[in-house]
Design a protein around this motif. Structure first.
Motif, PDB file in Angstrom:
ATOM      1  N   CYS A  80       0.849  -1.187   0.000  1.00 19.36           N
ATOM      2  CA  CYS A  80       0.000   0.000   0.000  1.00 19.36           C
ATOM      3  C   CYS A  80       0.889   1.244   0.000  1.00 19.36           C
ATOM      4  CB  CYS A  80      -0.902  -0.003   1.226  1.00 19.36           C
ATOM      5  SG  CYS A  80      -2.014   1.439   1.294  1.00 19.36           S
ATOM      6  N   ASP A 107       0.479   3.890   1.605  1.00 22.12           N
ATOM      7  CA  ASP A 107       0.406   4.592   2.896  1.00 22.12           C
ATOM      8  C   ASP A 107       1.794   5.094   3.333  1.00 22.12           C
ATOM      9  OD1 ASP A 107      -1.788   4.403   5.495  1.00 22.12           O
ATOM     10  OD2 ASP A 107       0.316   4.900   5.897  1.00 22.12           O
ATOM     11  N   GLY A 158      -4.009   0.942  -1.308  1.00 24.15           N
ATOM     12  CA  GLY A 158      -4.730  -0.318  -1.104  1.00 24.15           C
ATOM     13  C   GLY A 158      -4.134  -1.493  -1.866  1.00 24.15           C
ATOM     14  N   HIS A 177      -1.876  -3.556   5.579  1.00 25.66           N
ATOM     15  CA  HIS A 177      -1.650  -2.998   6.925  1.00 25.66           C
ATOM     16  C   HIS A 177      -2.966  -2.616   7.585  1.00 25.66           C
ATOM     17  CE1 HIS A 177      -2.442   1.325   5.907  1.00 25.66           C
ATOM     18  NE2 HIS A 177      -2.282   0.823   4.688  1.00 25.66           N
ATOM     19  N   CYS A 236      -5.984   0.748   7.082  1.00 23.46           N
ATOM     20  CA  CYS A 236      -5.755   1.108   5.676  1.00 23.46           C
ATOM     21  C   CYS A 236      -6.912   1.975   5.182  1.00 23.46           C
ATOM     22  CB  CYS A 236      -5.628  -0.152   4.823  1.00 23.46           C
ATOM     23  SG  CYS A 236      -5.298   0.218   3.081  1.00 23.46           S
ATOM     24  N   GLY A 237      -6.586   3.182   4.730  1.00 22.09           N
ATOM     25  CA  GLY A 237      -7.609   4.117   4.271  1.00 22.09           C
ATOM     26  C   GLY A 237      -8.388   3.592   3.079  1.00 22.09           C
TER      27      GLY A 237
HETATM   28 ZN    ZN Z   1      -3.314   1.351   3.028  1.00 19.11          ZN
END
Ligand code: ZN
Length: 213
Positions: A54, A56, A79, A107, A110-111
């Motif tokens: 991801c 992030d 994602g 993770h 995760c948004g």
């Molecule tokens: Zn994420």
């Protein structure tokens, strides 16, 4: 490409885990990050793993696995959703560079997964190309819901497993490398609070199955 020693999939996995353990313990060695290494890898690169994770900002690959220049071939999207360019990049890492290990790194918190859960629950759509990200996470979220899951960790694990399966279903290069024992694919779940990476699933590597906790 000359006489480069390529680690086995298991050796590559152990190198990766060892680096994560150093990071978790607060005793990183920061290997391969000096000027000598910079010079050493100018002629060619021989990374020991493809890391597909991801995007992030808290998941910086070389930091959380305590590695340096020339170690990891990194592909990251929000994602860890994949399209043709992602598949091509991973196939380049395995087929051309000869990486013996592909890591899918999900993770907690995760948004992309949270946004998809909200979109599925509320029937809403996102704007612009964020919508594309959410659509690609949706099958994982639907599967986790169908299995009766409600916890964030279970959704993350499902999405990580689903990404590993999709990768192998779509990439013949990767599937053949795994069948031939040249490469393995593992799904890991990273925990923000302590920096630990937990094994969710493995293909082509004989490791005990564990669930994200
Ligand atoms: Zn994420």
């Amino acid at each position: 490409m000359t006489d480069v020693l390529i680690p086995t999939p298991r050796e590559a996995f152990e190198m990766l885990l060892a680096g994560n353990q150093r990071f978790v313990a607060g005793s990183p060695k920061h290997p391969n990050q000096n000027a000598a290494r910079r010079t050493e890898v100018v002629p060619s690169q021989n990374p020991f793993a493809v890391l597909f994770g991801c995007s992030d900002s808290r998941l910086a690959a070389e930091i959380i696995f305590d590695r340096g220049l020339g170690d990891l071939f990194v592909v990251r999207t929000a994602g860890h959703v994949m399209g043709p360019e992602v598949l091509g990049s991973i196939e380049y890492g395995v087929g051309v560079l000869g990486c013996p290990l592909v890591v899918v790194l999900g993770h907690d918190s995760c948004g992309a997964v949270a946004a998809t859960r909200a979109a599925v629950a509320n029937g809403t759509a996102a704007d612009g190309y964020v919508r594309d990200v959410i659509e690609r996470v949706t099958p994982s979220v639907l599967a986790a819901r169908a299995a009766g899951h409600t916890e964030d960790a279970d959704f993350i694990a499902e999405h990580t497993r689903h990404t590993v399966d999709l990768l192998l279903a779509r990439s013949r290069t990767l599937a053949e490398a795994v069948d031939a024992g040249r490469a393995a694919v593992v799904g890991l779940s990273y925990r923000l609070v302590d920096g630990t990476a937990h094994l969710v699933t493995a293909r082509g590597l004989d490791v005990p199955a564990v669930t994200a906790s």
